[in-house]
Design a protein around this motif. Structure first.
Motif, PDB file in Angstrom:
ATOM      1  N   THR A   4       0.706  -1.311  -0.052  1.00  0.00           N
ATOM      2  CA  THR A   4       0.102  -0.041  -0.038  1.00  0.00           C
ATOM      3  C   THR A   4       0.861   1.278  -0.089  1.00  0.00           C
ATOM      4  O   THR A   4       2.061   1.062   0.163  1.00  0.00           O
ATOM      5  CB  THR A   4      -0.788  -0.073   1.118  1.00  0.00           C
ATOM      6  N   PRO A   5       0.421   2.390  -0.022  1.00  0.00           N
ATOM      7  CA  PRO A   5       1.012   3.625   0.164  1.00  0.00           C
ATOM      8  C   PRO A   5       1.918   3.762   1.315  1.00  0.00           C
ATOM      9  O   PRO A   5       2.927   4.516   1.490  1.00  0.00           O
ATOM     10  CB  PRO A   5       0.107   4.703  -0.167  1.00  0.00           C
ATOM     11  N   ALA A   6       1.582   3.029   2.606  1.00  0.00           N
ATOM     12  CA  ALA A   6       2.100   2.975   3.688  1.00  0.00           C
ATOM     13  C   ALA A   6       2.947   1.760   4.165  1.00  0.00           C
ATOM     14  O   ALA A   6       4.035   1.962   4.804  1.00  0.00           O
ATOM     15  CB  ALA A   6       1.102   3.414   4.741  1.00  0.00           C
ATOM     16  N   VAL A   7       2.490   0.490   3.880  1.00  0.00           N
ATOM     17  CA  VAL A   7       3.269  -0.757   4.344  1.00  0.00           C
ATOM     18  C   VAL A   7       3.042  -1.812   3.261  1.00  0.00           C
ATOM     19  O   VAL A   7       2.264  -1.885   2.212  1.00  0.00           O
ATOM     20  CB  VAL A   7       2.250  -1.116   5.737  1.00  0.00           C
ATOM     21  N   GLU A   8       3.507  -3.051   3.459  1.00  0.00           N
ATOM     22  CA  GLU A   8       3.802  -4.152   2.704  1.00  0.00           C
ATOM     23  C   GLU A   8       2.428  -5.062   3.336  1.00  0.00           C
ATOM     24  O   GLU A   8       2.520  -5.061   4.491  1.00  0.00           O
ATOM     25  CB  GLU A   8       5.135  -4.870   2.759  1.00  0.00           C
ATOM     26  N   VAL A   9       1.682  -5.714   2.431  1.00  0.00           N
ATOM     27  CA  VAL A   9       0.863  -6.353   3.112  1.00  0.00           C
ATOM     28  C   VAL A   9       1.020  -7.764   2.956  1.00  0.00           C
ATOM     29  O   VAL A   9       1.717  -8.399   2.048  1.00  0.00           O
ATOM     30  CB  VAL A   9      -0.657  -5.977   2.505  1.00  0.00           C
ATOM     31  N   ASP A  10       0.159  -8.759   3.761  1.00  0.00           N
ATOM     32  CA  ASP A  10       0.206 -10.125   3.829  1.00  0.00           C
ATOM     33  C   ASP A  10      -0.441 -10.841   2.552  1.00  0.00           C
ATOM     34  O   ASP A  10      -0.039 -11.958   2.209  1.00  0.00           O
ATOM     35  CB  ASP A  10      -0.107 -10.627   5.096  1.00  0.00           C
ATOM     36  N   LEU A  11      -1.326 -10.247   2.217  1.00  0.00           N
ATOM     37  CA  LEU A  11      -2.220 -10.623   1.005  1.00  0.00           C
ATOM     38  C   LEU A  11      -2.977  -9.814   0.323  1.00  0.00           C
ATOM     39  O   LEU A  11      -3.701  -9.000   0.992  1.00  0.00           O
ATOM     40  CB  LEU A  11      -3.073 -11.903   1.643  1.00  0.00           C
ATOM     41  N   CYS A  12      -3.208 -10.122  -1.016  1.00  0.00           N
ATOM     42  CA  CYS A  12      -3.945  -8.872  -1.607  1.00  0.00           C
ATOM     43  C   CYS A  12      -4.596  -9.503  -2.920  1.00  0.00           C
ATOM     44  O   CYS A  12      -3.905 -10.085  -3.700  1.00  0.00           O
ATOM     45  CB  CYS A  12      -3.143  -7.865  -2.269  1.00  0.00           C
ATOM     46  N   GLY A  13      -5.955  -9.592  -2.963  1.00  0.00           N
ATOM     47  CA  GLY A  13      -6.388  -9.913  -4.044  1.00  0.00           C
ATOM     48  C   GLY A  13      -6.485  -9.273  -5.490  1.00  0.00           C
ATOM     49  O   GLY A  13      -5.979 -10.072  -6.573  1.00  0.00           O
ATOM     50  N   HIS A  14      -6.831  -7.915  -5.458  1.00  0.00           N
ATOM     51  CA  HIS A  14      -6.987  -7.443  -6.778  1.00  0.00           C
ATOM     52  C   HIS A  14      -5.845  -7.064  -7.354  1.00  0.00           C
ATOM     53  O   HIS A  14      -5.757  -7.291  -8.520  1.00  0.00           O
ATOM     54  CB  HIS A  14      -7.888  -5.844  -6.289  1.00  0.00           C
ATOM     55  N   ALA A  15      -4.520  -6.835  -6.688  1.00  0.00           N
ATOM     56  CA  ALA A  15      -3.311  -6.718  -7.176  1.00  0.00           C
ATOM     57  C   ALA A  15      -2.770  -8.004  -7.642  1.00  0.00           C
ATOM     58  O   ALA A  15      -2.223  -7.971  -8.634  1.00  0.00           O
ATOM     59  CB  ALA A  15      -2.317  -6.122  -6.250  1.00  0.00           C
ATOM     60  N   THR A  16      -3.114  -9.215  -7.205  1.00  0.00           N
ATOM     61  CA  THR A  16      -2.892 -10.434  -7.766  1.00  0.00           C
ATOM     62  C   THR A  16      -3.441 -10.752  -9.128  1.00  0.00           C
ATOM     63  O   THR A  16      -2.830 -11.266  -9.943  1.00  0.00           O
ATOM     64  CB  THR A  16      -3.233 -11.523  -6.770  1.00  0.00           C
ATOM     65  N   LEU A  17      -4.720 -10.543  -9.127  1.00  0.00           N
ATOM     66  CA  LEU A  17      -5.439 -10.351 -10.210  1.00  0.00           C
ATOM     67  C   LEU A  17      -4.832  -9.709 -11.622  1.00  0.00           C
ATOM     68  O   LEU A  17      -4.743  -9.914 -12.751  1.00  0.00           O
ATOM     69  CB  LEU A  17      -6.860 -10.058  -9.933  1.00  0.00           C
ATOM     70  N   ALA A  18      -4.555  -8.229 -11.148  1.00  0.00           N
ATOM     71  CA  ALA A  18      -4.060  -7.221 -11.723  1.00  0.00           C
ATOM     72  C   ALA A  18      -2.813  -7.764 -12.492  1.00  0.00           C
ATOM     73  O   ALA A  18      -2.373  -7.621 -13.805  1.00  0.00           O
ATOM     74  CB  ALA A  18      -3.686  -5.907 -11.302  1.00  0.00           C
ATOM     75  N   THR A  19      -1.658  -8.439 -11.604  1.00  0.00           N
ATOM     76  CA  THR A  19      -0.602  -9.013 -12.284  1.00  0.00           C
ATOM     77  C   THR A  19      -0.868 -10.274 -13.039  1.00  0.00           C
ATOM     78  O   THR A  19       0.011 -10.462 -14.116  1.00  0.00           O
ATOM     79  CB  THR A  19       0.322  -9.364 -10.739  1.00  0.00           C
ATOM     80  N   ALA A  20      -1.668 -11.138 -12.578  1.00  0.00           N
ATOM     81  CA  ALA A  20      -2.115 -12.270 -13.661  1.00  0.00           C
ATOM     82  C   ALA A  20      -2.578 -11.535 -15.091  1.00  0.00           C
ATOM     83  O   ALA A  20      -2.080 -12.217 -15.931  1.00  0.00           O
ATOM     84  CB  ALA A  20      -3.049 -13.249 -13.075  1.00  0.00           C
ATOM     85  N   PHE A  21      -3.405 -10.677 -14.818  1.00  0.00           N
ATOM     86  CA  PHE A  21      -3.685  -9.963 -16.235  1.00  0.00           C
ATOM     87  C   PHE A  21      -2.627  -9.538 -17.209  1.00  0.00           C
ATOM     88  O   PHE A  21      -2.497  -9.801 -18.373  1.00  0.00           O
ATOM     89  CB  PHE A  21      -4.876  -8.855 -15.985  1.00  0.00           C
ATOM     90  N   VAL A  22      -1.536  -8.587 -16.536  1.00  0.00           N
ATOM     91  CA  VAL A  22      -0.574  -8.165 -17.154  1.00  0.00           C
ATOM     92  C   VAL A  22       0.199  -9.182 -17.871  1.00  0.00           C
ATOM     93  O   VAL A  22       0.744  -9.242 -19.070  1.00  0.00           O
ATOM     94  CB  VAL A  22       0.310  -7.463 -16.176  1.00  0.00           C
TER      95      VAL A  22
END
Length: 263
Positions: free
Chosen positions: A63-81
């Motif tokens: 995020t703009p502030a921290v690293e996160v343990d799990l993220c769905g939409h950015a995983t989907l976005a990465t798979a799309f790319v």
């Protein structure tokens, strides 16, 4: 150094909806401070970084502030790319993460399905006393918790009408707050998600929250295949399923921006 960057709207089939994520391919890991600075500069809910490791991909989210343990939409976005732009036609991707294990994404046409861990919530005997007031709405039906608070309301109208005090939510004793209620018009349940302490006041569409929402609604409604809608201002649609100790989260994505950053 110039790095490619893509911005993708996830859990939607049109731009200006769903949840935007930045995706940055890397050839090697940069220092954490630099990864965090780029995410802060992007100022999106998540920036995903990935690099190839043999036939899998290492993946991290900030995020703009921290690293996160799990993220769905950015995983989907990465798979799309990867499957649309970098390796067209690839229909399975395995992402190795630091805290959530290996996450698989499969593609069928324009639908991407995430295989994520189930994170069932349990009732909270004594939730943070400031929770209901901080959410700025009626008294909830029940409060549960896993990583986040799961706050259940009577109906969709109550969820849509919430006007949270973000400063108060940021002081609560959980990572974030997910609110939910039964849906209508063919949608099984709706939700919203607030994580001001993590730099995300309201997340438009939150894949990781559905790791908790899916087992809750599967048990409550007595079925394993569910349709969901996150009723943020941008909104998003998710096709959900419970599969034992895993959940399946399906959605579409669309490219908004492609370019390069200089650091």
């Amino acid at each position: 150094m110039r790095l490619p960057i893509y911005q993708v709207d996830a859990f939607t089939d049109r731009v200006f909806a769903g949840n935007p994520a930045a995706v940055v391919p890397l050839e090697r890991w940069l220092p954490d401070e630099q990864l965090q600075a780029i995410a802060a500069e992007n100022n999106l809910a998540e920036t995903a970084y990935f690099l190839r490791s043999d036939d899998v991909f290492e993946l991290r989210w900030f995020t703009p502030a921290v690293e996160v343990d799990l993220c769905g939409h950015a995983t989907l976005a990465t798979a799309f790319v990867i499957s649309t732009l970098l390796e067209p036609g690839r229909d399975r991707l395995d992402f190795v993460t630091r805290q959530a294990g290996t996450l698989t994404v499969t593609r069928s046409g324009d639908l991407f399905t995430l295989d994520f861990p189930s994170r069932p919530a349990e009732p909270v005997a004594a939730p943070d006393p400031g929770l209901a007031a901080a959410l700025g709405g009626p008294a909830p039906v029940s409060v549960l918790a896993a990583r986040d608070y799961l706050v259940v309301y009577e109906d969709e109208a109550a969820v849509r009408a919430l006007a949270p005090d973000m400063a108060a939510l940021a002081k609560l004793d959980r990572y974030a707050v997910c609110v939910t209620a039964p849906g209508a018009d063919g949608v099984d349940f709706v939700s919203r998600f607030f994580a001001p302490a993590q730099g995300i006041p309201e997340d438009p569409v939150t894949g990781s929250a559905h790791c908790t929402l899916i087992p809750y609604w599967a048990a409550r409604l007595g079925k394993t295949a569910l349709s969901a809608r996150q009723v943020s201002a941008r909104g998003g649609e998710l096709a959900c399923a419970l599969a034992g100790d895993r959940v399946r989260i399906g959605g579409k994505a669309v490219l908004y921006l492609e370019g390069a950053i200089t650091v």
